[in-house]
Design an enzyme around this catalytic site. Structure first.
Site, PDB file in Angstrom:
ATOM      1  CB  SER A 119      -0.905   0.032   1.330  1.00 42.26           C
ATOM      2  OG  SER A 119      -1.758  -1.058   1.370  1.00 42.26           O
ATOM      3  CG  ASN A 190      -3.260   3.631   0.221  1.00 43.25           C
ATOM      4  OD1 ASN A 190      -4.494   3.907   0.559  1.00 43.25           O
ATOM      5  ND2 ASN A 190      -2.631   2.526   0.099  1.00 43.25           N
TER       6      ASN A 190
HETATM    7  C1  LIG Z   1      -5.454   0.486   1.757  1.00 41.45           C
HETATM    8  C2  LIG Z   1      -5.165   0.510   0.252  1.00 41.45           C
HETATM    9  O1  LIG Z   1      -3.906   0.139  -0.029  1.00 41.45           O
HETATM   10  C3  LIG Z   1      -6.125   0.917  -0.852  1.00 41.45           C
HETATM   11  C4  LIG Z   1      -7.347   0.330  -0.513  1.00 41.45           C
HETATM   12  O2  LIG Z   1      -7.957  -0.572  -0.789  1.00 41.45           O
HETATM   13  S1  LIG Z   1      -8.127   1.552   0.282  1.00 41.45           S
HETATM   14  C5  LIG Z   1      -9.842   0.985   0.269  1.00 41.45           C
HETATM   15  C6  LIG Z   1     -10.681   1.380  -0.731  1.00 41.45           C
HETATM   16  N1  LIG Z   1     -12.182   0.820  -0.851  1.00 41.45           N
HETATM   17  C7  LIG Z   1     -13.041   1.401  -0.403  1.00 41.45           C
HETATM   18  O3  LIG Z   1     -12.915   2.676  -0.302  1.00 41.45           O
HETATM   19  C8  LIG Z   1     -14.202   0.991  -0.084  1.00 41.45           C
HETATM   20  C9  LIG Z   1     -15.501   1.845   0.223  1.00 41.45           C
HETATM   21  N2  LIG Z   1     -16.744   0.951   0.653  1.00 41.45           N
HETATM   22  C10 LIG Z   1     -17.361   0.620  -0.617  1.00 41.45           C
HETATM   23  O4  LIG Z   1     -17.198   1.130  -1.642  1.00 41.45           O
HETATM   24  C11 LIG Z   1     -18.612  -0.085  -0.329  1.00 41.45           C
HETATM   25  O5  LIG Z   1     -19.016   0.204   0.916  1.00 41.45           O
HETATM   26  C12 LIG Z   1     -18.460  -1.433  -0.377  1.00 41.45           C
HETATM   27  C13 LIG Z   1     -18.157  -1.916  -1.941  1.00 41.45           C
HETATM   28  C14 LIG Z   1     -17.251  -2.268   0.345  1.00 41.45           C
HETATM   29  C15 LIG Z   1     -19.629  -2.381   0.011  1.00 41.45           C
HETATM   30  O6  LIG Z   1     -20.904  -1.916  -0.455  1.00 41.45           O
HETATM   31  P1  LIG Z   1     -22.340  -2.066   0.058  1.00 41.45           P
HETATM   32  O7  LIG Z   1     -23.274  -1.764  -0.882  1.00 41.45           O
HETATM   33  O8  LIG Z   1     -22.432  -1.513   1.272  1.00 41.45           O
HETATM   34  O9  LIG Z   1     -22.291  -3.494   0.559  1.00 41.45           O
HETATM   35  P2  LIG Z   1     -22.883  -5.025   0.119  1.00 41.45           P
HETATM   36  O10 LIG Z   1     -23.929  -4.845  -0.512  1.00 41.45           O
HETATM   37  O11 LIG Z   1     -22.338  -6.025   1.018  1.00 41.45           O
HETATM   38  O12 LIG Z   1     -21.983  -5.172  -1.340  1.00 41.45           O
HETATM   39  C16 LIG Z   1     -22.031  -4.644  -2.494  1.00 41.45           C
HETATM   40  C17 LIG Z   1     -21.926  -5.795  -3.765  1.00 41.45           C
HETATM   41  O13 LIG Z   1     -20.569  -6.301  -3.537  1.00 41.45           O
HETATM   42  C18 LIG Z   1     -20.457  -7.668  -3.565  1.00 41.45           C
HETATM   43  N3  LIG Z   1     -19.145  -8.036  -2.518  1.00 41.45           N
HETATM   44  C19 LIG Z   1     -18.567  -7.422  -1.577  1.00 41.45           C
HETATM   45  N4  LIG Z   1     -17.678  -7.688  -1.208  1.00 41.45           N
HETATM   46  C20 LIG Z   1     -17.438  -8.826  -2.219  1.00 41.45           C
HETATM   47  C21 LIG Z   1     -16.174  -9.719  -2.287  1.00 41.45           C
HETATM   48  N5  LIG Z   1     -15.310  -9.837  -1.423  1.00 41.45           N
HETATM   49  N6  LIG Z   1     -16.398 -10.505  -3.231  1.00 41.45           N
HETATM   50  C22 LIG Z   1     -17.481 -10.676  -3.969  1.00 41.45           C
HETATM   51  N7  LIG Z   1     -18.394  -9.826  -3.750  1.00 41.45           N
HETATM   52  C23 LIG Z   1     -18.484  -8.947  -3.000  1.00 41.45           C
HETATM   53  C24 LIG Z   1     -21.636  -8.110  -2.625  1.00 41.45           C
HETATM   54  O14 LIG Z   1     -22.097  -9.326  -2.673  1.00 41.45           O
HETATM   55  C25 LIG Z   1     -22.730  -6.947  -3.093  1.00 41.45           C
HETATM   56  O15 LIG Z   1     -23.168  -7.725  -4.560  1.00 41.45           O
HETATM   57  P3  LIG Z   1     -24.690  -7.352  -4.924  1.00 41.45           P
HETATM   58  O16 LIG Z   1     -24.798  -6.156  -5.216  1.00 41.45           O
HETATM   59  O17 LIG Z   1     -24.516  -8.317  -6.192  1.00 41.45           O
HETATM   60  O18 LIG Z   1     -25.590  -7.844  -3.966  1.00 41.45           O
HETATM   61  N1  LIG Z   2      -6.315  -3.987   3.588  1.00 39.05           N
HETATM   62  C1  LIG Z   2      -6.206  -3.151   2.301  1.00 39.05           C
HETATM   63  O1  LIG Z   2      -7.246  -2.469   2.269  1.00 39.05           O
HETATM   64  C2  LIG Z   2      -5.146  -3.202   1.689  1.00 39.05           C
HETATM   65  C3  LIG Z   2      -4.056  -3.676   1.764  1.00 39.05           C
HETATM   66  N2  LIG Z   2      -3.056  -3.791   0.800  1.00 39.05           N
HETATM   67  C4  LIG Z   2      -1.859  -4.332   1.100  1.00 39.05           C
HETATM   68  O2  LIG Z   2      -2.092  -5.736   0.785  1.00 39.05           O
HETATM   69  C5  LIG Z   2      -1.146  -6.418   1.657  1.00 39.05           C
HETATM   70  C6  LIG Z   2      -1.761  -7.407   2.574  1.00 39.05           C
HETATM   71  O3  LIG Z   2      -2.908  -6.703   3.297  1.00 39.05           O
HETATM   72  P1  LIG Z   2      -4.043  -7.431   3.886  1.00 39.05           P
HETATM   73  O4  LIG Z   2      -4.423  -8.675   2.972  1.00 39.05           O
HETATM   74  O5  LIG Z   2      -5.164  -6.333   4.132  1.00 39.05           O
HETATM   75  O6  LIG Z   2      -3.590  -8.210   5.313  1.00 39.05           O
HETATM   76  P2  LIG Z   2      -3.926  -9.100   5.978  1.00 39.05           P
HETATM   77  O7  LIG Z   2      -3.653  -9.002   7.351  1.00 39.05           O
HETATM   78  O8  LIG Z   2      -5.352  -9.660   5.790  1.00 39.05           O
HETATM   79  O9  LIG Z   2      -3.167 -10.388   5.383  1.00 39.05           O
HETATM   80  C7  LIG Z   2      -1.841 -10.594   5.512  1.00 39.05           C
HETATM   81  C8  LIG Z   2      -1.510 -11.961   5.360  1.00 39.05           C
HETATM   82  O10 LIG Z   2       0.039 -12.351   5.121  1.00 39.05           O
HETATM   83  C9  LIG Z   2       0.337 -13.344   6.129  1.00 39.05           C
HETATM   84  N3  LIG Z   2       1.775 -13.338   6.213  1.00 39.05           N
HETATM   85  C10 LIG Z   2       2.253 -12.684   7.425  1.00 39.05           C
HETATM   86  N4  LIG Z   2       3.605 -13.011   7.194  1.00 39.05           N
HETATM   87  C11 LIG Z   2       3.673 -13.728   6.208  1.00 39.05           C
HETATM   88  C12 LIG Z   2       4.871 -14.517   5.691  1.00 39.05           C
HETATM   89  N5  LIG Z   2       6.163 -14.273   6.273  1.00 39.05           N
HETATM   90  N6  LIG Z   2       4.650 -15.218   4.618  1.00 39.05           N
HETATM   91  C13 LIG Z   2       3.412 -15.455   4.180  1.00 39.05           C
HETATM   92  N7  LIG Z   2       2.399 -14.875   4.469  1.00 39.05           N
HETATM   93  C14 LIG Z   2       2.626 -14.145   5.434  1.00 39.05           C
HETATM   94  C15 LIG Z   2      -0.657 -13.244   7.178  1.00 39.05           C
HETATM   95  O11 LIG Z   2      -0.746 -14.191   7.899  1.00 39.05           O
HETATM   96  P3  LIG Z   2      -0.973 -14.064   9.612  1.00 39.05           P
HETATM   97  O12 LIG Z   2      -2.366 -13.740   9.694  1.00 39.05           O
HETATM   98  O13 LIG Z   2      -0.750 -15.569  10.137  1.00 39.05           O
HETATM   99  O14 LIG Z   2       0.177 -13.103  10.057  1.00 39.05           O
HETATM  100  C16 LIG Z   2      -2.005 -12.786   6.500  1.00 39.05           C
HETATM  101  O15 LIG Z   2      -2.484 -14.012   5.967  1.00 39.05           O
HETATM  102  C17 LIG Z   2      -0.343  -5.438   2.447  1.00 39.05           C
HETATM  103  O16 LIG Z   2       1.010  -4.988   1.802  1.00 39.05           O
HETATM  104  C18 LIG Z   2      -1.190  -4.172   2.516  1.00 39.05           C
HETATM  105  O17 LIG Z   2      -0.684  -3.128   2.609  1.00 39.05           O
HETATM  106  C19 LIG Z   2      -3.244  -3.269  -0.426  1.00 39.05           C
HETATM  107  C20 LIG Z   2      -4.471  -2.544  -0.949  1.00 39.05           C
HETATM  108  C21 LIG Z   2      -5.745  -2.653   0.118  1.00 39.05           C
END
Ligand SMILES: CC(=O)CC(=O)SCCNC(=O)CCNC(=O)[C@H](O)C(C)(C)COP(=O)(O)OP(=O)(O)OC[C@H]1O[C@@H](n2cnc3c(N)ncnc32)[C@H](O)[C@@H]1OP(=O)(O)O
Ligand SMILES: NC(=O)C1=CN([C@@H]2O[C@H](COP(=O)(O)OP(=O)(O)OC[C@H]3O[C@@H](n4cnc5c(N)ncnc54)[C@H](OP(=O)(O)O)[C@@H]3O)[C@@H](O)[C@H]2O)C=CC1
Length: 291
Positions: A119, A190
């Site tokens: 991320s 991010n």
């Molecule tokens: C941290 C990083 O590195 C980067 C990042 O990812 S930052 C995070 C970015 N993500 C966001 O900002 C997400 C913000 N949230 C949203 O867009 C919405 O709340 C959401 C899409 C997550 C959920 O939407 P919602 O309408 O509240 O929930 P929900 O009705 O449960 O889901 C919508 C649809 O997605 C589907 N869905 C949700 N998660 C799913 C998954 N993991 N697999 C398959 N389908 C999924 C549901 O089944 C549902 O489908 P239908 O419309 O056919 O029923």
């Molecule tokens: N969460 C988010 O919204 C997003 C996350 N990311 C990035 O994706 C990556 C994973 O995030 P996310 O899936 O949320 O994290 P989770 O905590 O859900 O999953 C991480 C996984 O990695 C495993 N793990 C830890 N150490 C090792 C290792 N040495 N070898 C193999 N597997 C290992 C963990 O196991 P255990 O639980 O046993 O420690 C766990 O299953 C990160 O780099 C994150 O920044 C990118 C986009 C969005």
């Protein structure tokens, strides 16, 4: 080079999502995680998520079955040895990722591409921990992977063009939209999103509003699909804190200082949805704010 087999490292929420969309697009997928239980649980979650897609009429039961048959995994890293593209989606911790690459590279085909779903971490620095910096890059999916349309592609300083084009072809086959980001801390999404979430946590910390007030304000006042605290719990508070630390250290600007309340939640092990408790408690029927 043609990519047919995908290897995934980390069976968490992102690794599972990337495996799901890859298998549905026709790729063979091998998932590795440190524990076999974690891999099994990850594959079970993918099965459940595909079942939701069947129930919603997005895919047929036959498509689900065929995609699930393309997914395998295990806790021995050699499950990745045939992969053309390995996507590392392990915990957001540079030390963990570097150790993984050291173990991974000797097992791979010389032509294999290694990508990270990090991320925030420097692609160039992570590449230097591999034996193939020219065949290493960032492929950054958004959470939840099956729903979110965007994937950020990030080149390190050494990434070569065939690697970038192969990654572009793979992401295009998943029917995702690509944005290209330069290799700076936390890339584009991010860099913008996490300071907003961190500010929401400061807003809570300073008593400006309750968890519910802050989330309602941003959902109804700014039309965000989730409130910022709900989203922080969804991303994982450990991941949010790591990203803020990378921004703070990497850009050396105090405006990125992680909120002490975020630090406290992570220290408590209250990491959000994945551990059952964060800004909300998810252990009952409905999420209950913890402040
Ligand atoms: C941290 C990083 O590195 C980067 C990042 O990812 S930052 C995070 C970015 N993500 C966001 O900002 C997400 C913000 N949230 C949203 O867009 C919405 O709340 C959401 C899409 C997550 C959920 O939407 P919602 O309408 O509240 O929930 P929900 O009705 O449960 O889901 C919508 C649809 O997605 C589907 N869905 C949700 N998660 C799913 C998954 N993991 N697999 C398959 N389908 C999924 C549901 O089944 C549902 O489908 P239908 O419309 O056919 O029923
Ligand atoms: N969460 C988010 O919204 C997003 C996350 N990311 C990035 O994706 C990556 C994973 O995030 P996310 O899936 O949320 O994290 P989770 O905590 O859900 O999953 C991480 C996984 O990695 C495993 N793990 C830890 N150490 C090792 C290792 N040495 N070898 C193999 N597997 C290992 C963990 O196991 P255990 O639980 O046993 O420690 C766990 O299953 C990160 O780099 C994150 O920044 C990118 C986009 C969005």
């Amino acid at each position: 080079m043609a990519i047919e087999q995908i290897g995934i490292i980390g069976a968490g929420q992102m690794g599972g999502g990337i495996a799901q969309v890859s298998a549905l697009a026709g790729y063979k997928v091998a998932i590795y995680d440190i524990s076999a239980d974690r891999v099994e649980a990850g594959i079970a979650t993918i099965g459940g998520n595909m079942a939701r897609q069947v129930a919603g009429g997005k895919i047929t039961p036959e498509t689900r079955e065929a995609a699930m048959a393309r997914i395998s995994g295990g806790s021995d890293m050699s499950v990745l040895s045939e992969a053309d593209l390995v996507i590392e989606a392990a915990t957001e911790d540079e030390t963990i990722k570097r150790k993984i690459y050291a173990q991974l590279c000797p097992l791979l085909k010389p032509t294999a591409i290694v990508a990270t779903n990090t991320s925030s971490l420097s692609i160039t620095r992570l590449a230097s921990a591999t034996d193939r910096p020219e065949r290493f890059m960032g492929i950054h999916f958004m959470n939840p992977v099956p729903i979110m349309k965007l994937v950020e592609l990030v080149r390190g300083i050494a990434t070569d063009d065939p690697t970038f084009q192969a990654a572009r072809a793979y992401v295009t086959a998943l029917e995702k939209t690509i944005t290209v980001s330069e290799d700076f801390p936390a890339f584009i999404v991010n860099r913008i999103l996490l300071p907003m979430i961190n500010e929401a946590i400061y807003t809570l910390y300073e008593g400006v509003g309750s968890v519910e007030a802050i989330d309602t304000a941003m959902k109804l006042g700014a039309n965000h699909p989730m409130g910022p605290l709900q989203l922080a719990d969804f991303i994982g508070l450990d991941t949010c804190l790591s990203i803020m630390q990378v921004l703070y250290d990497g850009l050396a600007d105090s405006k990125y200082r992680p909120c002490p309340l975020l630090v406290k939640y992570v220290e408590a092990g209250w990491l959000g949805r994945k551990t059952g408790r964060g800004f909300y408690d998810y252990r009952g029927e409905v999420p209950v704010p913890t402040r």
